[in-house]
Write a protein that holds these residues in place. Structure first.
Motif, PDB file in Angstrom:
ATOM      1  N   LYS A 329       0.869  -1.179   0.000  1.00 52.03           N
ATOM      2  CA  LYS A 329       0.000   0.000   0.000  1.00 52.03           C
ATOM      3  C   LYS A 329       0.901   1.222   0.000  1.00 52.03           C
ATOM      4  O   LYS A 329       1.957   1.221   0.605  1.00 52.03           O
ATOM      5  N   GLN A 330       0.454   2.268  -0.640  1.00 52.32           N
ATOM      6  CA  GLN A 330       1.270   3.477  -0.603  1.00 52.32           C
ATOM      7  C   GLN A 330       0.889   4.330   0.605  1.00 52.32           C
ATOM      8  O   GLN A 330       0.297   5.397   0.479  1.00 52.32           O
ATOM      9  N   ALA A 334       5.198   1.823   5.881  1.00 53.76           N
ATOM     10  CA  ALA A 334       6.450   1.244   5.384  1.00 53.76           C
ATOM     11  C   ALA A 334       7.581   2.266   5.477  1.00 53.76           C
ATOM     12  O   ALA A 334       8.712   1.927   5.840  1.00 53.76           O
ATOM     13  N   THR A 335       7.255   3.518   5.152  1.00 56.39           N
ATOM     14  CA  THR A 335       8.286   4.560   5.202  1.00 56.39           C
ATOM     15  C   THR A 335       8.800   4.749   6.627  1.00 56.39           C
ATOM     16  O   THR A 335      10.003   4.888   6.856  1.00 56.39           O
ATOM     17  N   THR A 336       7.883   4.721   7.589  1.00 54.44           N
ATOM     18  CA  THR A 336       8.281   4.833   8.995  1.00 54.44           C
ATOM     19  C   THR A 336       9.171   3.654   9.391  1.00 54.44           C
ATOM     20  O   THR A 336      10.210   3.829  10.031  1.00 54.44           O
ATOM     21  N   ASP A 352       9.817   1.385  -2.618  1.00 54.50           N
ATOM     22  CA  ASP A 352       8.794   2.409  -2.369  1.00 54.50           C
ATOM     23  C   ASP A 352       8.092   2.804  -3.661  1.00 54.50           C
ATOM     24  O   ASP A 352       7.480   3.860  -3.742  1.00 54.50           O
ATOM     25  N   ARG A 353       8.213   1.953  -4.677  1.00 53.61           N
ATOM     26  CA  ARG A 353       7.727   2.376  -5.988  1.00 53.61           C
ATOM     27  C   ARG A 353       6.214   2.302  -6.123  1.00 53.61           C
ATOM     28  O   ARG A 353       5.644   2.852  -7.059  1.00 53.61           O
ATOM     29  N   GLY A 354       5.549   1.589  -5.154  1.00 51.52           N
ATOM     30  CA  GLY A 354       4.103   1.484  -5.228  1.00 51.52           C
ATOM     31  C   GLY A 354       3.670   0.672  -6.438  1.00 51.52           C
ATOM     32  O   GLY A 354       4.488   0.103  -7.152  1.00 51.52           O
ATOM     33  N   GLY A 355       2.361   0.615  -6.646  1.00 49.81           N
ATOM     34  CA  GLY A 355       1.841  -0.033  -7.842  1.00 49.81           C
ATOM     35  C   GLY A 355       2.074  -1.532  -7.907  1.00 49.81           C
ATOM     36  O   GLY A 355       2.123  -2.110  -8.981  1.00 49.81           O
ATOM     37  N   HIS A 356       2.240  -2.184  -6.744  1.00 49.83           N
ATOM     38  CA  HIS A 356       2.439  -3.635  -6.759  1.00 49.83           C
ATOM     39  C   HIS A 356       1.101  -4.347  -6.881  1.00 49.83           C
ATOM     40  O   HIS A 356       0.089  -3.854  -6.435  1.00 49.83           O
TER      41      HIS A 356
END
Lengths: 356, 356
Positions: A329-330, A334-336, A352-356
């Motif tokens: 999920k964007q 995950a960033t934390t 972190d590219r998203g769109g999976h």
């Protein structure tokens, strides 16, 4: 590192101009790029692996008293003439600079390290001493189709030791042998690696290679399961049995040479006149050993040996990152987590590219 | 490190075959050894300094988004032909391998990095991107008498940036400029260093050099004290005044170039067809910049600039060790102190040789 920033990407297809598994796979995964036959660029992920291998080797060389230096690749012709290798070293790349000055591109560095140490070794108090470098080497290989296993340009750790006598060389040779096994253990190849009898040259009956069993390897070894050592093809052609226990039931395997150690004796000390004064004031020849491991070749061997049907399986100690964090999920979670792990000193590759 | 273990020693005499202060001093102190004109071995102390300089540069390149790679020195002739530099790059060492295959030894790496990035840059989303390497370069210099300031073989950090347009290049060029000043600050040369106007080539009127005032330098700069910038000799011959404020009262000084930054525009992107698709689906040329610092030259410049009448004065950040511990009595106190300091993470060079 954030994966969105990485400029490389995995390729859908295997490269068509490579036949070796290691090159095909490393190129496809974006670890290396091919510039020419036997000539590769290390891309960010590949360079991380390569440098970790170098650092393992460096630590083990430092631990056995090796002093790190860095020698040049441009080696004047006169040095090669001194050892009579200018015309006798097949794989030497030769070039001509200004004023018709000729050089051999460093394929090995006895011609540099021996006259260097000659300047500093005077008496028995200066011995034993060992120096090493991790450096780019060049060999004019006729065939370079094995990817990182046989480069025209490749990295090499070369250690050279200088001793007052054969006994001191023999002792150090054993110490290096142990250090090499530690390196191969840390790089995940210990279960595949055999100390292997090889031809020894004028000074010593045998030298030793470290051969790792590898279906894609270019060498063949003959394993004595009693002694847990191996014999290389050249020696088996002369000897037919295990040089240690005379066992004739040897097991044959394809392999790749991932290291070698060699007693040089006075082969290079003589022409460069490396002498010392012993405790009684007598002048004596220094005896030498040389010990090589190619980090880039070792990297290729690891790919060949440690992979599954999904691709490369790096041992943790040399993996480009410890953790691959994927964000499906964007959102910020995950960033934390990425920041927390990175702050804790872990090497995280964050997709972190998203769109999976 | 215990000094008794170090194989090098300081020499009583200055080397007779060197005329430059940096080479004389570095050789005498056992930091480097000369193999040939412009060709040096880095000895343990010198390699430590060199690596610290490299690590400072690496940190600042990483901080501005540079992705580290390692390109080969053997560059096939066809790459040089593509950019028409095979016959037009004077200092290119050329060599011939097996099957009459020709190579130019990497004197610069646009011919490698440009086709490499061409493989990975597809759309505007892949831009901007910057890659760098710290690598050994070769130049067939007709004169190589300035020690580490002008090597036939030398280390180079070369950064290459790729942008969607001139504006993005311009912004990144400014960012690199700042990073370079940080590097020179950390290496102790900030007070001596001027951003210097230099010739720009086809794409840009000016490029910029970073020139450090240095009596032993091979260059001459013309300093505008109003703008605190300088103009190199080539530009002053054309322009006569400060290109920034038109000041004609310029101060002349001897200097050494310790870095340069250059807007390449499409000079290399065109021949290697590095194009991308912009937001509107239109195909456009990528524009490039290149940015160099030679760690080995920088090391030589630091010796030339920062010394006193007793010899080299390393800035602390690049000194081979933080502490030089000398034991005058041969007792355990110094050894205990050495162990305490080393355990605390300090880099101690312990003169345990006794007999002072």
């Amino acid at each position: 590192m954030k994966q969105s920033r990485l400029f490389t990407r995995t390729l859908k297809e295997l490269p068509k101009d490579e036949t070796s598994f290691n090159a095909q796979t490393l190129i496809r995964a974006g670890f290396v790029d091919k510039l020419g036959a036997g000539i590769y660029t290390f891309l960010p992920l590949g360079l991380r692996v390569h440098n970790k291998i170098c650092n393992i080797i460096r630590a083990e060389m430092d631990a056995i008293g090796g002093q790190e230096i860095l020698m040049p690749a441009l080696i004047p012709k006169k040095n090669w003439l001194t050892t009579e290798r200018w015309d006798n070293f097949d794989a030497l790349f030769k070039l001509i600079g200004g004023n018709q000055k000729e050089y051999g591109l460093g394929a090995t560095h006895e011609e540099v390290v021996t006259p260097l140490l000659q300047k500093y070794i005077l008496s028995y108090q200066d011995l034993s001493v060992a120096v090493y470098q991790i450096q780019t080497k060049f060999r004019n290989e006729p065939r370079a189709k094995a990817g990182l296993l046989r480069g025209r340009e490749f990295s090499m750790k070369d250690l050279y030791s200088f001793h007052p006598d054969e006994e001191a060389l023999k002792q150090y040779y054993k110490i290096v042998q142990k250090a090499y096994f530690k390196i191969f253990e840390r790089c995940g190849l210990i279960d595949y690696t055999y100390l292997t009898y090889a031809a020894g040259g004028a000074f010593s009956k045998y030298s030793h290679e470290f051969q790792a069993i590898c279906p894609g390897g270019e060498d063949t070894i003959h394993i004595c399961d009693k002694c847990k050592i191996a014999i290389n093809q050249e020696i088996i052609d002369q000897h037919h049995t295990c040089p240690s226990c005379d066992n004739s039931k040897l097991r044959t395997a394809k392999s790749v040479e991932i290291g070698n150690i060699f007693k040089l004796g006075t082969r290079f000390a003589k022409p460069f006149e490396v002498k010392y004064t012993d405790e009684t004031g007598q002048e004596k020849d220094v005896v030498m050993g040389c010990y090589g491991i190619g980090p880039s070749r070792l990297m290729g061997a690891i790919v060949e040996i440690l992979h599954d049907d999904k691709g490369i399986v790096w041992p943790q100690a040399i993996a480009p990152f410890s953790i691959h964090l994927l964000s499906f999920k964007q959102d910020d979670k995950a960033t934390t987590l990425y920041q927390t792990l990175t702050t804790a000193g872990l090497e995280v590759f964050y997709d972190d590219r998203g769109g999976h």
